[in-house]
Design an enzyme around this catalytic site. Structure first.
Site: not given
Ligand code: 9MR
Length: 362
Positions: A172, A213, A249, A279, A281
């Site tokens: 990101e 990513n 997402h 990722e 969903d």
């Molecule tokens: O699923 C993850 C969640 O448990 C954490 O609290 C969060 C913190 O920002 O990150 C989530 O995973 C993210 C991933 O690392 C990067 N892409 C977006 C995902 C969803 O927010």
């Protein structure tokens, strides 16, 4: 009446048993309760079907439900052959202070994956989010931050050399308008922090696949154009990158245009890069009437991945609505909170089944 001695009774019972053996055996082979028929009745899993199509099918995992929820691990290991560490390899949880690494949780997930025949995607080495407090509480000079990031990548990637199949090296780093995200790495190290991260990761494990990513860059837009331009430049200059992760997402009411996603994957693969859906969903309002539309979106994205030889993995961000970062009202995943399969799960099975019919393996 003449009394039977016990040894004559035993002999009689033995004779009856011997006479009955062929009957029992015949029933075992052809009767409705035949055990030999059972395996063909069991539907193939996502992972079996995906393996037959040469892609991996994965999901993000946290250690807690693996340890504490008895229904979780059996379904996880039945359906998926790829595991992404959802949080445990992020810098915050992993590095409580500048010189200490806490590997216990990541070791647990990597061991678990290996003992269940699953590959691992390591997520993520350099990200602006989930940073430890010691990093956000003060400012660092360029050389200090360079040391911090180099030490981090080298220590973590070397530890799992040969065990983590693919890394999200940088996560990101690009904003929606295509500019670089003004994070702590850009501010201290300048834009080169991205390519340096890839070089350090390659040095630490020459065989791991290295990915950039991001989210919101699945279709064609300013962000995916900027990512394309960045990785094209990397490829041309020999910066060691193997692929781009499209997070996916998405919302049930505004999914990306499938043709545009296919074009984006095509242009990235023309650079010689892999693409993975990392990722996925599909957020809903929680209304069960949206489940069919959600299923179609999952199916469309998997179809695109299967049609592109460069698309080597398809991953969801969790698999049960019981555990999702979006909260339990949004029902974004393949199984409901009670682990019952949703239309989205059957849609993925169906796509994999149809793909297997069209191009049977030699
Ligand atoms: O699923 C993850 C969640 O448990 C954490 O609290 C969060 C913190 O920002 O990150 C989530 O995973 C993210 C991933 O690392 C990067 N892409 C977006 C995902 C969803 O927010």
């Amino acid at each position: 009446m003449k009394r039977w001695s016990s040894h004559r009774l035993l002999l009689l019972l033995l004779c009856i048993l011997i006479a009955a053996i062929p009957l029992i055996a015949a029933r075992g082979q052809s009767g409705p309760a035949s055990r030999a028929a059972a395996p063909t009745d069991v539907p193939k899993s996502l992972r079996d079907l995906a393996a037959g199509r040469g892609i991996l099918i994965g999901t993000a995992v946290e250690p807690l439900p693996v340890r504490a929820d008895p229904d979780y691990a059996p379904l996880l290991t039945r359906e998926f052959n790829l595991l992404t560490t959802e949080n445990v390899l992020k810098m915050g949880p992993l590095r409580p202070d500048i010189t200490t690494y806490y590997f216990e949780e990541a070791d647990f997930l990597v061991d678990f994956a290996e003992s269940n025949g699953m590959k691992v995607r390591g997520h993520t080495l350099v990200w602006h989010n989930q940073l430890p407090e010691w990093m956000t509480d003060r400012t660092y000079t360029t050389s200090e931050m360079t040391w911090i990031v180099n030490d981090h990548i080298t220590t973590v990637v070397e530890r799992y050399r040969g065990r983590i199949w693919a890394w999200d090296v940088v996560n990101e780093a690009v904003l929606d308008d295509g500019s670089l995200r003004p994070n702590v790495f850009l501010q201290t190290m300048g834009p080169d922090y991205i390519e340096k991260a890839f070089e350090w990761a390659r040095a630490a494990d020459p065989d791991a696949l290295l990915f950039y990513n991001d989210f919101g860059a699945e279709a064609l837009n300013a962000k995916s154009d900027a990512i394309y331009a960045m990785v094209k430049d990397f490829v041309e200059r020999g910066v060691p990158i193997d692929g781009v992760g499209l997070q996916m997402h998405v919302d049930v009411n505004s999914p990306p245009n499938p043709a545009d996603v296919a074009s984006n994957i095509m242009r990235l693969s023309a650079l010689g890069l892999q693409v993975q859906i990392t990722e996925m969903d599909v957020r809903t309002s929680g209304d069960p009437s949206e489940a069919e539309r959600q299923a179609q979106i999952y199916a469309a994205m998997l179809e695109i991945c299967l049609e592109a030889p460069a698309c080597t993995a398809f991953e969801t961000w969790g698999f049960t609505d019981k555990y999702t970062w979006l909260g339990t009202q949004t029902a974004p995943l393949l199984f409901d909170p009670l682990y019952d399969p949703k239309p989205a799960f059957f849609a993925l099975l169906d796509v994999l089944n149809r793909a297997a019919d069209q191009s049977p393996l030699p």
